[in-house]
Design a protein around this motif. Structure first.
Motif, PDB file in Angstrom:
ATOM      1  N   SER A 183      -2.795  -3.805  -5.952  1.00  0.00           N
ATOM      2  CA  SER A 183      -4.010  -3.690  -6.743  1.00  0.00           C
ATOM      3  C   SER A 183      -4.933  -2.697  -6.066  1.00  0.00           C
ATOM      4  CB  SER A 183      -4.682  -5.046  -6.943  1.00  0.00           C
ATOM      5  OG  SER A 183      -5.158  -5.552  -5.753  1.00  0.00           O
ATOM      6  N   GLY A 184      -4.995  -1.540  -6.673  1.00  0.00           N
ATOM      7  CA  GLY A 184      -5.873  -0.487  -6.167  1.00  0.00           C
ATOM      8  C   GLY A 184      -5.363   0.201  -4.917  1.00  0.00           C
ATOM      9  N   SER A 185      -4.125  -0.099  -4.529  1.00  0.00           N
ATOM     10  CA  SER A 185      -3.671   0.445  -3.261  1.00  0.00           C
ATOM     11  C   SER A 185      -2.350   1.199  -3.377  1.00  0.00           C
ATOM     12  CB  SER A 185      -3.496  -0.697  -2.265  1.00  0.00           C
ATOM     13  OG  SER A 185      -2.599  -1.631  -2.803  1.00  0.00           O
ATOM     14  N   TYR A 186      -1.868   1.356  -4.610  1.00  0.00           N
ATOM     15  CA  TYR A 186      -0.564   1.982  -4.810  1.00  0.00           C
ATOM     16  C   TYR A 186      -0.838   3.307  -5.498  1.00  0.00           C
ATOM     17  CZ  TYR A 186       4.537   1.208  -5.337  1.00  0.00           C
ATOM     18  OH  TYR A 186       5.909   1.238  -5.220  1.00  0.00           O
ATOM     19  N   GLN A 187      -0.884   4.358  -4.696  1.00  0.00           N
ATOM     20  CA  GLN A 187      -1.426   5.602  -5.228  1.00  0.00           C
ATOM     21  C   GLN A 187      -0.452   6.767  -5.138  1.00  0.00           C
ATOM     22  OE1 GLN A 187      -5.095   5.837  -3.009  1.00  0.00           O
ATOM     23  NE2 GLN A 187      -6.125   4.569  -4.532  1.00  0.00           N
ATOM     24  N   ILE A 188      -0.403   7.490  -6.208  1.00  0.00           N
ATOM     25  CA  ILE A 188       0.517   8.622  -6.280  1.00  0.00           C
ATOM     26  C   ILE A 188      -0.305   9.869  -6.608  1.00  0.00           C
ATOM     27  CG2 ILE A 188       2.474   9.630  -7.531  1.00  0.00           C
ATOM     28  CD1 ILE A 188       2.079   5.915  -7.605  1.00  0.00           C
ATOM     29  N   ARG A 189      -0.235  10.842  -5.746  1.00  0.00           N
ATOM     30  CA  ARG A 189      -0.962  12.081  -6.025  1.00  0.00           C
ATOM     31  C   ARG A 189      -0.144  12.972  -6.929  1.00  0.00           C
ATOM     32  NH1 ARG A 189      -2.548  13.006   0.272  1.00  0.00           N
ATOM     33  NH2 ARG A 189      -3.881  11.173   0.463  1.00  0.00           N
ATOM     34  N   PHE A 190      -0.806  13.870  -7.581  1.00  0.00           N
ATOM     35  CA  PHE A 190      -0.054  14.778  -8.463  1.00  0.00           C
ATOM     36  C   PHE A 190      -0.673  16.151  -8.456  1.00  0.00           C
ATOM     37  CE2 PHE A 190      -3.224  12.564 -10.933  1.00  0.00           C
ATOM     38  CZ  PHE A 190      -3.860  13.588 -11.636  1.00  0.00           C
TER      39      PHE A 190
ATOM     40  N   ASN B 177       0.865  -1.175   0.000  1.00  0.00           N
ATOM     41  CA  ASN B 177       0.000   0.000   0.000  1.00  0.00           C
ATOM     42  C   ASN B 177       0.898   1.220   0.000  1.00  0.00           C
ATOM     43  OD1 ASN B 177      -2.527  -1.430   0.474  1.00  0.00           O
ATOM     44  ND2 ASN B 177      -1.597  -1.896   2.459  1.00  0.00           N
ATOM     45  N   LEU B 178       0.647   2.097  -0.939  1.00  0.00           N
ATOM     46  CA  LEU B 178       1.474   3.294  -0.986  1.00  0.00           C
ATOM     47  C   LEU B 178       0.586   4.493  -1.180  1.00  0.00           C
ATOM     48  CD1 LEU B 178       4.280   4.771  -1.344  1.00  0.00           C
ATOM     49  CD2 LEU B 178       3.881   4.506  -3.775  1.00  0.00           C
ATOM     50  N   SER B 179       0.924   5.533  -0.478  1.00  0.00           N
ATOM     51  CA  SER B 179       0.275   6.804  -0.743  1.00  0.00           C
ATOM     52  C   SER B 179       1.393   7.821  -0.793  1.00  0.00           C
ATOM     53  CB  SER B 179      -0.718   7.080   0.379  1.00  0.00           C
ATOM     54  OG  SER B 179      -1.320   8.301   0.165  1.00  0.00           O
ATOM     55  N   MET B 180       1.578   8.398  -1.985  1.00  0.00           N
ATOM     56  CA  MET B 180       2.693   9.321  -2.145  1.00  0.00           C
ATOM     57  C   MET B 180       2.141  10.703  -2.465  1.00  0.00           C
ATOM     58  SD  MET B 180       5.938   8.898  -4.632  1.00  0.00           S
ATOM     59  CE  MET B 180       6.856   7.726  -3.675  1.00  0.00           C
ATOM     60  N   SER B 181       2.728  11.708  -1.867  1.00  0.00           N
ATOM     61  CA  SER B 181       2.203  13.051  -2.071  1.00  0.00           C
ATOM     62  C   SER B 181       2.663  13.595  -3.416  1.00  0.00           C
ATOM     63  CB  SER B 181       2.677  13.976  -0.962  1.00  0.00           C
ATOM     64  OG  SER B 181       4.002  14.354  -1.222  1.00  0.00           O
ATOM     65  N   ALA B 182       2.080  14.709  -3.812  1.00  0.00           N
ATOM     66  CA  ALA B 182       2.439  15.308  -5.093  1.00  0.00           C
ATOM     67  C   ALA B 182       3.906  15.716  -5.115  1.00  0.00           C
ATOM     68  CB  ALA B 182       1.544  16.501  -5.352  1.00  0.00           C
ATOM     69  N   LYS B 183       4.467  15.953  -3.954  1.00  0.00           N
ATOM     70  CA  LYS B 183       5.875  16.364  -3.900  1.00  0.00           C
ATOM     71  C   LYS B 183       6.814  15.167  -3.921  1.00  0.00           C
ATOM     72  CE  LYS B 183       4.908  20.572  -1.311  1.00  0.00           C
ATOM     73  NZ  LYS B 183       4.082  20.509  -0.110  1.00  0.00           N
ATOM     74  N   GLY B 184       6.248  13.978  -3.912  1.00  0.00           N
ATOM     75  CA  GLY B 184       7.090  12.795  -3.984  1.00  0.00           C
ATOM     76  C   GLY B 184       7.510  12.253  -2.635  1.00  0.00           C
ATOM     77  N   THR B 185       6.919  12.767  -1.562  1.00  0.00           N
ATOM     78  CA  THR B 185       7.249  12.185  -0.270  1.00  0.00           C
ATOM     79  C   THR B 185       6.266  11.063   0.033  1.00  0.00           C
ATOM     80  OG1 THR B 185       5.927  13.896   0.746  1.00  0.00           O
ATOM     81  CG2 THR B 185       8.300  14.214   0.786  1.00  0.00           C
ATOM     82  N   VAL B 186       6.768  10.064   0.719  1.00  0.00           N
ATOM     83  CA  VAL B 186       5.929   8.913   1.038  1.00  0.00           C
ATOM     84  C   VAL B 186       5.066   9.263   2.245  1.00  0.00           C
ATOM     85  CG1 VAL B 186       5.948   6.533   1.809  1.00  0.00           C
ATOM     86  CG2 VAL B 186       7.595   7.305   0.113  1.00  0.00           C
ATOM     87  N   LEU B 187       3.761   9.298   2.037  1.00  0.00           N
ATOM     88  CA  LEU B 187       2.866   9.589   3.147  1.00  0.00           C
ATOM     89  C   LEU B 187       2.646   8.331   3.959  1.00  0.00           C
ATOM     90  CD1 LEU B 187       0.225  11.623   1.169  1.00  0.00           C
ATOM     91  CD2 LEU B 187       1.916  12.531   2.738  1.00  0.00           C
ATOM     92  N   ARG B 188       2.585   7.244   3.245  1.00  0.00           N
ATOM     93  CA  ARG B 188       2.282   6.014   3.921  1.00  0.00           C
ATOM     94  C   ARG B 188       2.739   4.886   3.020  1.00  0.00           C
ATOM     95  NH1 ARG B 188      -3.617   3.222   4.817  1.00  0.00           N
ATOM     96  NH2 ARG B 188      -2.649   1.328   5.544  1.00  0.00           N
ATOM     97  N   ALA B 189       3.492   3.962   3.556  1.00  0.00           N
ATOM     98  CA  ALA B 189       3.883   2.795   2.772  1.00  0.00           C
ATOM     99  C   ALA B 189       3.874   1.623   3.715  1.00  0.00           C
ATOM    100  CB  ALA B 189       5.267   2.983   2.180  1.00  0.00           C
TER     101      ALA B 189
END
Lengths: 424, 723
Positions: free
Chosen positions: A417-424, A181-193
């Protein structure tokens, strides 16, 4: 406890209806249909009207529903619904309207067995299959001896295993499957992994084997007590009911008598030192109000001996997109208007590579311009023989009184699957 | 064995009684392996499922019992379970067959017979069941015994006195000591069911029996473990060591794969901790509980939801449990909405100075999503974050201002509501932004946000140059406004007059509003308050100023935290519906029994002090207890906190302390005990409500509209009457 159990199809028709208690009438099904099935905005899996509560779980096009009239244990009710689904899947392959209708008599037999007066009872698939079968072999009354064996197993300490299992070749397969599970911010920092790991086992072993299982793990109870070893830190783990929890607690050994065939031995969670197999670097620019340009780079972050397969990148586009022009060096990219995304499918990317999509979306001008919410880019993939947590199976030992040799196989898979998300 | 299953879908067709009867008769001849009759019975069962009344076929179906086929027998039994009660006059036809099965050599058949009989709770059947049941409870086969145990619960439900007279409760007690763990756990389940009835036999456990049950735990099925763990609430530890030893024995169950086992284990641990003394053990248990709770968040969304609603309770009582884990509550974009909302509720509570930036960044992200409720709650959470974590207040205000700039109506309104509270929390710090807010007056069309804005205008009338013009505009529709807004306008007009006594507009305005409030409006609260102001102003305007603009206690922090006694009580329902709705079950479920911590020498002194006794169950489902307005003493008769005030009719505003009244009716008051930040002293914390500075906090700790999407049982039963 559970007063009634129903299965509804998408139209709200009742496919299975079993009242366990007399405090409800079958017409309660109509209430569910009105409140949930025909309600387009259902915002909770539990709905309580007066003293009656409806618990529902959606499975494909079905609603699996339990109804209670008391202060029911909600976790138990949902676990029961999940278990029913798992059993049904194991019995007839898939769980949908067709399969439920095709097997409704069998389902009635099953739900009478796995639940008595609303109290879930033994629901071990392996045991159930010894006396509730899809074939109507039951028409000839089974021998009393045989039933005694069954009842002993169904109520016994190892209710998940029959004693008389025989294999010519004794094998055990271990699959370590990690979902990142990944949530990455628009700046490229890992919010949650973090990693949700499942260890699945397929045991084809004779007799009553005693297994011991070892990992390079270290269970961290207090995050401040980190040691300096190379062991993988697990935040938590949960075990199949065959694992002796007290032994795990005292000596950290995972020992058990496995069920026959396939089962999930263990689940774990790890949040430290997660190795992200894929990096996504998006540059998305809104040009005026009529265009959005995309440059999305996907980089693999593992040895070039491995590769990521079935990679699907889903790149959101504004709601008023009319067309998207995509250029990709690898795979296929297509704009899917119904979902407002560009789907980029890449069959395989080797380790240490990077590929870039560039695209341009044309927008219609709208009268009232709403700010585009920019949902995150989502990427699905699989990487074989790689674990994001770094977990490795150290050993699997099998002891049986007949002292046979057994072959063990281990596979690793990391996926998203559906859990690896990168904001932009 | 697990082939792709049957092909029975074709039987899902409506059929007529006559046709089925004819088909059954026709099938009697040349029925090889009974296939023909099997098919007809399947059609009948399908029709039962579809809701067609098949009871007219009673005798025809019952005749099929003579067929030596287990599959047919099961279908006939299913038919009997559906219609047996309605056919009491004909049920005697099947009793001989039942009795024969009860003494079958095959244990599965014996169990099937008593299980089915007990599903038909009419006197004729029960009469013949009791003898059989007595034998079956002592059957040599554990499967029969475990089935018989549940049958006792069914019998008790149908006819409690008969079950008691027959000595069945005692027999169940004996079964608790059975050698087979499955039998033990079913006996416990049955006794618990009986013990939970208002007219039932009381079911309590002493240490010896509790230990015996614990011994059966490892060998029980996962469901059995739940029944056994759950029953441990019926054991009251007399000594600290007893509670501690028991906790050490059950703690391993936290590693179980079944989420219900995990949550029930947590319930027991939380319960036992009330009776413990060993600080280190308590800390250890708290640490052990965190990871399994987080792991529940990788289960299915429904279980996640149950877990989240429980976590919200648990962290209020034991803040150390998840204090380092705020990140796991960040929402995934594709989480179901109910999971997102439940996570949001937890996020700001776990926020501290160190993680406030991350949390704020997340909340800002959510504020741009699509779902209106979710966005609103995200904005509210930003406000709460500002109030809770002082160092983050600047960036929160900036975030809120950016949101106001979006001009999205509901976002602006939520922002205004929270900003009002921020003004109260940090007086003199952020009033500079008032002009920006005033630019958006037109957007405000909901009572709560409107009242908040009016409060701001009134409170800071001296800093707003055109305050009288603004007020003049705002009062334009005075008589059509909702009461909440009228009250706000009244107070604000008085404040304006006190600030700007020289201005003719403000003089005219206050006169106009007072006149409306006292002469044109029917609402007694508004009228009374109008009179009070009027007299205050008439008698001594200077004193009036002191009263109306009296220094308000700064909004401190968490009134969102329930009070300790109510929490202790609610946590006894961990994992159940009560824990989802944050209500004691007896307040929304008919015939549900309440739970309360039982006193014992081992009970922790503070827990004892705040015990909330069980509310007697006297409710038709529409009656709700309304918390009284008085300050909650350490022992108060009714739980004030868990009641969902949003579901109640608006509370009459208190008649004292005019300006505070606005605060309380319109919004939020946050109170926080300091231990949330770093302290581990949750057991020692003072009874927050009484110790706190704000005398009004107990009046209404509701979030007002914030609760709009809060899960809650629906109280009307009307829907059911229609059916």
């Amino acid at each position: 406890m559970i007063s009634a159990f129903f299965i509804f199809n998408q139209k709200g028709e009742v496919l299975i209806s079993r009242l366990y208690r007399t405090d409800l009438k079958r017409s309660i099904a109509d209430v569910f249909r009105i409140q949930v099935v025909s309600n387009s905005d259902v915002r909770s899996p539990i709905i309580t009207l007066g003293s009656t509560s409806f618990f529902h779980v959606r499975v494909n096009n079905l609603y699996v529903v339990a109804v209670t009239k008391c202060n029911a244990n909600a976790a138990l009710v949902f676990e029961f619904c999940y278990r029913f689904t798992a059993i049904a899947k194991s019995y007839f392959g898939k769980v949908d309207e067709e399969s439920v209708k095709n097997n409704f008599v069998l389902i009635y037999e099953l739900i009478d067995e796995i639940n008595d007066f609303g109290y879930p009872q033994n629901s071990e698939i392996d045991t159930l299959k010894t006396y509730i079968t899809t074939e109507s072999v039951m028409s000839s009354p089974i021998a009393v001896e045989e039933s005694t064996k069954i009842t002993t197993q169904a109520t016994g300490a190892t209710s998940w295993r029959r004693g008389d299992v025989r294999y010519k070749k004794n094998e055990a397969f271990v699959d370590v499957v990690e979902t990142v599970n990944l949530s990455m911010s628009a700046k490229g920092t890992v919010l949650r992994a973090d990693v949700d790991g499942h260890i699945l086992m397929r045991a084809y072993l004779t007799g009553t084997p005693e297994c011991k299982f070892g990992l390079n793990d270290k269970l961290v109870i207090d995050k401040n007590e980190r040691g300096a070893s190379d062991a993988v830190e697990l935040d938590d783990c949960r075990f199949h009911q065959c694992v002796r929890l007290d032994e795990f607690d005292s000596s950290r050994t995972i020992s058990f008598i496995p069920p026959d065939g396939e089962f999930e031995l263990m689940r774990y969670r790890s949040t430290s030192n997660v190795k992200l197999p894929l990096r996504v670097i998006p540059t998305v620019t809104e040009i005026g109000t009529t265009q959005v340009s995309y440059v999305v780079t996907v980089k693999t972050n593992f040895s070039n001996k491995l590769s990521a397969t079935n990679v699907v990148v889903r790149i959101p586009t504004p709601l008023n997109t009319t067309s998207v022009d995509c250029k990709v060096p690898n795979g296929k990219a297509k704009y899917v208007p119904a979902e407002n995304v560009v789907v980029w499918k890449i069959p395989r990317i080797q380790g240490g590579q990077e590929i870039t999509l560039s695209a341009n979306a044309q927008l219609t001008s709208t009268t009232h311009r709403q700010v585009w919410a920019r949902p995150p880019i989502d990427i699905d993939f699989q990487v074989l023989m790689f674990t994001a947590s770094g977990l490795i199976v150290r050993f699997l030992k099998v002891f049986e009184k007949s002292n046979y040799q057994s072959i063990k196989w281990v596979r690793y898979l990391t996926k998203a699957s559906g859990s690896y998300q990168i904001r932009f | 064995m697990s082939g792709q299953g049957g092909q029975d879908a074709k039987f899902f067709q409506r059929g007529k009684i006559q046709e089925f009867r004819a088909e059954l008769h026709a099938a009697e001849s040349k029925d090889k392996k009974f296939q023909k009759r099997k098919i007809v019975l399947k059609k009948i069962v399908a029709n039962i499922t579809m809701g067609n009344d098949m009871s007219a076929l009673f005798t025809d179906v019952v005749n099929c019992l003579a067929i030596p086929s287990l599959e047919i027998k099961k279908m006939v039994y299913l038919f009997l379970v559906s219609y047996g009660r309605a056919k009491a006059d004909q049920i005697h036809l099947v009793i001989p067959s039942f009795l024969q099965d009860c003494s079958d050599r095959n244990p599965l058949i014996r169990a099937l017979a008593i299980r089915t009989m007990s599903y038909i709770p009419i006197p004729v059947v029960l009469e013949s069941l009791t003898d059989q049941l007595r034998h079956c409870l002592k059957d040599r086969d554990p499967y029969v015994r475990k089935t018989a145990a549940i049958c006792v619960a069914k019998l008790y439900t149908a006819d409690p006195r008969k079950a008691e007279r027959g000595g069945f409760v005692e027999m169940l007690r004996d079964l608790m000591l059975d050698t087979n763990a499955t039998v033990v756990s079913n006996a416990v389940a049955a006794l618990s069911e009986i013990g939970d009835r208002q007219d039932g036999v009381i079911f309590k456990l002493n240490l010896t029996v509790a230990n015996k049950l614990l011994a059966a735990l490892p060998e029980s099925s996962e469901w059995g473990q739940i029944y056994i763990l759950d029953s441990l609430l019926r054991y009251v530890p007399e000594k600290h060591e007893d509670a501690e030893l028991m906790a050490e024995r059950v703690i391993v169950q936290l590693q179980h794969a079944n989420s219900a086992v995990v949550l029930t284990t947590i319930k027991i641990l939380l319960y036992l901790m009330n009776y413990m003394e060993n600080r280190r053990l308590i800390d250890y248990i708290c640490k052990k509980m965190g990871p399994p709770l987080v792991t529940l968040l990788s289960s299915g969304p429904e279980v996640q939801y149950v877990a989240l609603r429980n976590i919200l309770l648990i962290i209020q009582r034991r803040p150390s449990v998840l204090k380092n884990d705020v990140k796991v509550f960040f929402c995934k974009y594709n989480d179901p909405i109910y999971v997102k909302l439940a996570k949001l509720e937890i996020m700001y509570r776990l926020a501290r100075e160190e993680n406030a930036r991350e949390v704020l960044a997340e909340l800002q992200e959510y504020a741009s999503e699509v779902d209106v409720d979710f966005v609103r709650k995200a904005v509210r959470s930003i406000g709460r974050l500002a109030i809770k974590v002082q160092p983050a207040a600047d960036s929160c205000i900036q975030a809120l201002l950016n949101l106001v700039e979006t001009k999205v109506s509901y976002v602006v309104q939520e922002a205004v509501i929270v900003i009002k509270d921020i003004f109260r929390r940090y007086p003199g710090k952020y009033e500079g932004i008032i002009p920006t807010l005033c630019e958006h007056l037109d957007v405000l069309d909901e009572p709560e946000s409107k009242a908040a804005m009016i409060w701001i205008v009134g409170q800071f009338a001296n800093r707003i140059d055109n305050a009288d013009d603004l007020m003049d505009d705002l009062t334009y529709n005075f008589l059509d406004e909702p009461t909440e807004v009228q009250l706000a306008l009244l107070t604000a007009a008085v404040k304006l007059f006190i600030f700007k006594a020289q201005s003719d507009t403000s003089k005219a305005l206050v006169h106009k509003v007072l006149k409306w409030a006292t002469e044109e409006v029917d609402n007694p609260d508004l009228r009374d308050r109008g009179f009070i102001y009027w007299r205050l102003l008439a008698i001594n305007p200077a004193v009036a100023g002191e009263v109306v603009l009296a220094e308000k206690p700064a909004i401190t922090t968490d009134a969102d935290r329930m009070d300790r006694g109510a929490l202790d009580q609610l946590l006894l329902h961990t994992g159940t519906l009560g824990s989802i709705y944050h209500k004691n079950p007896e307040t929304f479920i008919r015939n549900a029994t309440g739970k309360a911590l039982a006193d014992s020498p081992a009970l922790n002194a503070f827990s004892r002090q705040v015990i909330v006794p069980i509310t007697r169950n006297n409710l038709p489902p529409s009656a709700i207890n309304i918390p009284g307005p008085g300050p909650p003493g350490p022992r108060k008769p009714e739980p004030a906190a868990p009641i969902d005030t949003a579901a109640l009719p608006p509370r009459p505003p208190p008649t004292s302390g005019s300006s505070s009244v606005l605060i309380d009716t319109s919004g939020t008051s946050e109170h926080e005990t300091t231990e949330d930040g770093d302290g581990e002293a949750e057991d020692e914390f003072a009874p927050t409500p009484t110790a706190s500075a704000d005398p009004y906090e107990n009046l209404d700790n509701a979030f007002g509209g914030y609760l709009a999407d809060e899960p809650r049982p629906q109280m009307n039963d009307l829907l059911f009457r229609a059916f």
